[in-house]
Design a protein around this motif. Sequence first.
Motif, PDB file in Angstrom:
ATOM      1  N   GLY A  52       0.783  -1.231   0.000  1.00 60.50           N
ATOM      2  CA  GLY A  52       0.000   0.000   0.000  1.00 60.50           C
ATOM      3  C   GLY A  52       0.812   1.276   0.000  1.00 60.50           C
ATOM      4  N   ARG A  53       2.084   1.194   0.323  1.00 60.07           N
ATOM      5  CA  ARG A  53       2.945   2.369   0.278  1.00 60.07           C
ATOM      6  C   ARG A  53       4.036   2.166  -0.759  1.00 60.07           C
ATOM      7  NH1 ARG A  53       4.484   3.317   6.544  1.00 60.07           N
ATOM      8  NH2 ARG A  53       2.381   3.603   7.397  1.00 60.07           N
ATOM      9  N   ARG A  54       4.654   3.287  -1.154  1.00 55.97           N
ATOM     10  CA  ARG A  54       5.802   3.194  -2.037  1.00 55.97           C
ATOM     11  C   ARG A  54       6.958   2.523  -1.302  1.00 55.97           C
ATOM     12  NH1 ARG A  54       6.033   6.464  -6.745  1.00 55.97           N
ATOM     13  NH2 ARG A  54       8.084   5.511  -6.971  1.00 55.97           N
ATOM     14  N   PHE A  55       7.736   1.755  -2.028  1.00 53.88           N
ATOM     15  CA  PHE A  55       8.967   1.228  -1.463  1.00 53.88           C
ATOM     16  C   PHE A  55       9.940   2.396  -1.281  1.00 53.88           C
ATOM     17  CE2 PHE A  55       9.098  -3.547  -2.739  1.00 53.88           C
ATOM     18  CZ  PHE A  55       7.807  -3.714  -2.270  1.00 53.88           C
ATOM     19  N   THR A  56      10.513   2.500  -0.121  1.00 52.85           N
ATOM     20  CA  THR A  56      11.490   3.556   0.148  1.00 52.85           C
ATOM     21  C   THR A  56      12.673   2.956   0.901  1.00 52.85           C
ATOM     22  OG1 THR A  56      10.574   4.236   2.294  1.00 52.85           O
ATOM     23  CG2 THR A  56       9.610   5.231   0.326  1.00 52.85           C
ATOM     24  N   ILE A  76      14.211   8.225  -7.295  1.00 48.79           N
ATOM     25  CA  ILE A  76      15.180   9.135  -7.908  1.00 48.79           C
ATOM     26  C   ILE A  76      14.805  10.595  -7.694  1.00 48.79           C
ATOM     27  CG2 ILE A  76      16.227   9.846 -10.093  1.00 48.79           C
ATOM     28  CD1 ILE A  76      15.881   6.924 -11.031  1.00 48.79           C
ATOM     29  N   ALA A  77      13.606  10.972  -8.084  1.00 49.74           N
ATOM     30  CA  ALA A  77      13.133  12.350  -7.936  1.00 49.74           C
ATOM     31  C   ALA A  77      11.712  12.294  -7.395  1.00 49.74           C
ATOM     32  CB  ALA A  77      13.188  13.093  -9.264  1.00 49.74           C
ATOM     33  N   PRO A  78      11.548  11.997  -6.122  1.00 45.38           N
ATOM     34  CA  PRO A  78      10.215  11.747  -5.574  1.00 45.38           C
ATOM     35  C   PRO A  78       9.316  12.980  -5.608  1.00 45.38           C
ATOM     36  CG  PRO A  78      11.834  11.901  -3.819  1.00 45.38           C
ATOM     37  CD  PRO A  78      12.597  11.880  -5.099  1.00 45.38           C
ATOM     38  N   ASP A  79       8.037  12.743  -5.974  1.00 49.00           N
ATOM     39  CA  ASP A  79       7.051  13.817  -5.888  1.00 49.00           C
ATOM     40  C   ASP A  79       6.510  13.884  -4.461  1.00 49.00           C
ATOM     41  OD1 ASP A  79       5.375  11.610  -5.679  1.00 49.00           O
ATOM     42  OD2 ASP A  79       4.490  11.851  -7.666  1.00 49.00           O
ATOM     43  N   LEU A  80       5.579  14.805  -4.216  1.00 46.41           N
ATOM     44  CA  LEU A  80       5.080  15.010  -2.857  1.00 46.41           C
ATOM     45  C   LEU A  80       4.427  13.744  -2.304  1.00 46.41           C
ATOM     46  CD1 LEU A  80       4.545  16.920  -0.472  1.00 46.41           C
ATOM     47  CD2 LEU A  80       2.384  17.549  -1.594  1.00 46.41           C
ATOM     48  N   LYS A  81       3.638  13.055  -3.121  1.00 47.59           N
ATOM     49  CA  LYS A  81       2.963  11.852  -2.648  1.00 47.59           C
ATOM     50  C   LYS A  81       3.972  10.792  -2.227  1.00 47.59           C
ATOM     51  CE  LYS A  81      -0.577   8.490  -4.016  1.00 47.59           C
ATOM     52  NZ  LYS A  81      -1.489   8.051  -5.114  1.00 47.59           N
ATOM     53  N   ASP A  87      10.735  29.130  -6.026  1.00 45.22           N
ATOM     54  CA  ASP A  87      11.663  28.728  -7.085  1.00 45.22           C
ATOM     55  C   ASP A  87      12.480  27.486  -6.708  1.00 45.22           C
ATOM     56  OD1 ASP A  87      10.919  30.824  -8.797  1.00 45.22           O
ATOM     57  OD2 ASP A  87      12.291  32.215  -7.773  1.00 45.22           O
ATOM     58  N   ILE A  88      12.378  27.052  -5.458  1.00 47.95           N
ATOM     59  CA  ILE A  88      13.080  25.848  -4.996  1.00 47.95           C
ATOM     60  C   ILE A  88      12.021  24.821  -4.605  1.00 47.95           C
ATOM     61  CG2 ILE A  88      14.778  24.894  -3.386  1.00 47.95           C
ATOM     62  CD1 ILE A  88      15.929  27.673  -3.039  1.00 47.95           C
ATOM     63  N   PRO A  89      11.673  23.909  -5.506  1.00 47.34           N
ATOM     64  CA  PRO A  89      10.562  22.978  -5.239  1.00 47.34           C
ATOM     65  C   PRO A  89      10.727  22.196  -3.940  1.00 47.34           C
ATOM     66  CG  PRO A  89      11.212  22.867  -7.542  1.00 47.34           C
ATOM     67  CD  PRO A  89      12.232  23.726  -6.860  1.00 47.34           C
ATOM     68  N   SER A  90      11.953  21.833  -3.565  1.00 48.45           N
ATOM     69  CA  SER A  90      12.122  21.050  -2.340  1.00 48.45           C
ATOM     70  C   SER A  90      11.693  21.819  -1.104  1.00 48.45           C
ATOM     71  CB  SER A  90      13.588  20.618  -2.195  1.00 48.45           C
ATOM     72  OG  SER A  90      14.448  21.738  -2.086  1.00 48.45           O
ATOM     73  N   SER A  91      11.817  23.151  -1.139  1.00 44.30           N
ATOM     74  CA  SER A  91      11.380  23.949   0.012  1.00 44.30           C
ATOM     75  C   SER A  91       9.860  23.973   0.121  1.00 44.30           C
ATOM     76  CB  SER A  91      11.935  25.374  -0.084  1.00 44.30           C
ATOM     77  OG  SER A  91      11.270  26.131  -1.086  1.00 44.30           O
ATOM     78  N   VAL A  92       9.197  23.975  -1.018  1.00 48.88           N
ATOM     79  CA  VAL A  92       7.723  23.928  -1.014  1.00 48.88           C
ATOM     80  C   VAL A  92       7.233  22.573  -0.522  1.00 48.88           C
ATOM     81  CG1 VAL A  92       5.663  24.137  -2.439  1.00 48.88           C
ATOM     82  CG2 VAL A  92       7.643  25.616  -2.902  1.00 48.88           C
ATOM     83  N   ASP A  93       7.831  21.487  -1.046  1.00 47.24           N
ATOM     84  CA  ASP A  93       7.450  20.150  -0.581  1.00 47.24           C
ATOM     85  C   ASP A  93       7.675  20.012   0.919  1.00 47.24           C
ATOM     86  OD1 ASP A  93       6.757  19.403  -3.119  1.00 47.24           O
ATOM     87  OD2 ASP A  93       8.493  18.109  -3.468  1.00 47.24           O
ATOM     88  N   ALA A  94       8.778  20.547   1.415  1.00 44.43           N
ATOM     89  CA  ALA A  94       9.084  20.435   2.838  1.00 44.43           C
ATOM     90  C   ALA A  94       8.022  21.122   3.685  1.00 44.43           C
ATOM     91  CB  ALA A  94      10.462  21.036   3.121  1.00 44.43           C
ATOM     92  N   VAL A 113      15.800  13.820   2.304  1.00 43.34           N
ATOM     93  CA  VAL A 113      16.527  14.567   1.280  1.00 43.34           C
ATOM     94  C   VAL A 113      15.615  14.859   0.084  1.00 43.34           C
ATOM     95  CG1 VAL A 113      18.729  13.588   1.982  1.00 43.34           C
ATOM     96  CG2 VAL A 113      17.377  12.435   0.221  1.00 43.34           C
ATOM     97  N   PRO A 114      15.958  15.866  -0.733  1.00 42.21           N
ATOM     98  CA  PRO A 114      15.092  16.214  -1.872  1.00 42.21           C
ATOM     99  C   PRO A 114      15.053  15.150  -2.956  1.00 42.21           C
ATOM    100  CG  PRO A 114      16.551  18.039  -1.299  1.00 42.21           C
ATOM    101  CD  PRO A 114      17.032  16.852  -0.540  1.00 42.21           C
ATOM    102  N   ASP A 115      16.186  14.465  -3.198  1.00 40.46           N
ATOM    103  CA  ASP A 115      16.245  13.494  -4.291  1.00 40.46           C
ATOM    104  C   ASP A 115      17.371  12.511  -4.033  1.00 40.46           C
ATOM    105  OD1 ASP A 115      18.668  14.779  -5.080  1.00 40.46           O
ATOM    106  OD2 ASP A 115      17.533  16.206  -6.282  1.00 40.46           O
ATOM    107  N   ILE A 116      17.510  11.527  -4.914  1.00 40.20           N
ATOM    108  CA  ILE A 116      18.490  10.463  -4.696  1.00 40.20           C
ATOM    109  C   ILE A 116      19.924  10.982  -4.766  1.00 40.20           C
ATOM    110  CG2 ILE A 116      18.720   9.707  -7.093  1.00 40.20           C
ATOM    111  CD1 ILE A 116      18.546   6.811  -6.038  1.00 40.20           C
TER     112      ILE A 116
END
Length: 462
Positions: free
Chosen positions: A276-280, A303-308, A343-350, A400-403
Amino acid sequence: MKIENRTFDELEIGSTESLRRLCTQDDMIVFANVSGNHNPMHIFDADGDGDGHNEAVAPGLFVGSLITAVLGNLLPGAGTLYRAQNFVFHDRAHAGEELESTVTVTGKNDADFTVTLDTEVRRVKDGALIVAGEAIVEAPRKKVSYSSHDLPGLIVQRHRHFEKLQKLAEPLPALVTAVICPEEVNSLGGALLARRHTLIEPILVGDPDKIAEAAGALNEDLSDIEIVAETDHDAAAHRAVALVHEGRAGALMKGYLHTDQVLRAALDKEKGLRAGRRFTHVFVMDVPGLPTPLLVTDAAINIAPDLKTKVDIVQNAIDLARSLGFEEPKVGVLSAVETVNPDIPSSVDAALLSKMAERGQIHGGLVDGPLAMDNAVDIAAARTKGLNSRVAGHADVLVVPDIDAGNMLAKQLTYISHAEAAGLVLGARVPIILTSRSDDDEARLASCAVAALHHARQHGRV
């Protein structure tokens, strides 16, 4: 600590000073390295005399050095130099005991400005005399003060957190683990080492001839271990997954095959281990000098995870941290900055992840972000930036923001900060232990211990 002295003229017969010091396991390691005395009688996890017990006896001259601390810091203090010292040992001190060292002035020689002092060290708990003696020192003639804060600190490269996790896991029932393609000495040796420590009970899935060859190189007997014959690596991975479905295995462990072959079998939509969850992936890192383990995620799968996906990354990490003893894990979601920048997507996701945790969409831990690396782990940096959350400066989990960022961070901690890393894939029906050919024995044991503890918590055994 500021130290000042008492000059020769200020000293009086009967003047006395004392210091207390907790004798620690790390003290024994530092003394062994500095002195070159590697006698196992003094090492906390070694049996120096073969009696079946680890002695951790404090070296005699380490105990004696506690007297020099009083002489150099307090009486007479800064500027003091030895002329002579004798010791008579009455008892032994051990790691974990608090000791008190005392010096008392018994004589002064005006001709050469030397001072004679009675010296002793006692165990605080029962007052037992450990060592007694007499010192003759050249006393300072001028007032001197010095700040010991000017001295550089020491960090012992010891992985105490993994030692603790292993001790917690060893009493649990051995976790039956399907080890996929343990067809060379490192992968097979790691599984057998974990078995000897009662962390896992392996079922070896792979080419029997190659497994036997690796066992021969290790001089190991596999007669009491089940071997499931599968000469093809993809087939072996699927067979290992099938063992989980059959209820015969409670974990998977990667051997001598590619990670994507293990994950393809585990992610198979019909016969895999989706839950039911993504493998992480989570690295549990034992970084010398840190008070607790540090979890880094995701540095190996997404590699480049989205918010979900990041929601699952955070939740899986919280669940694992709780299995390792963190009551309320503090999760720092990393970015290049600690303020939201569109302008920094990782800050918005955080920021969104932090708010989702506030609303209960992520549970079991505290989540804060965006945080830059410095103010996630260093309280002084957090205060400088005006960050007053319970996470800033105290993060147990770094998201972290990405792999790329995760891989670089984990390897920096390993190769520059001398950390050991245990790796686990979460989100499946069972833990998946990912080991690398470059992993040493400590990392392999730690990965198995982490898997055993997480499996036990999931099944209500701890």
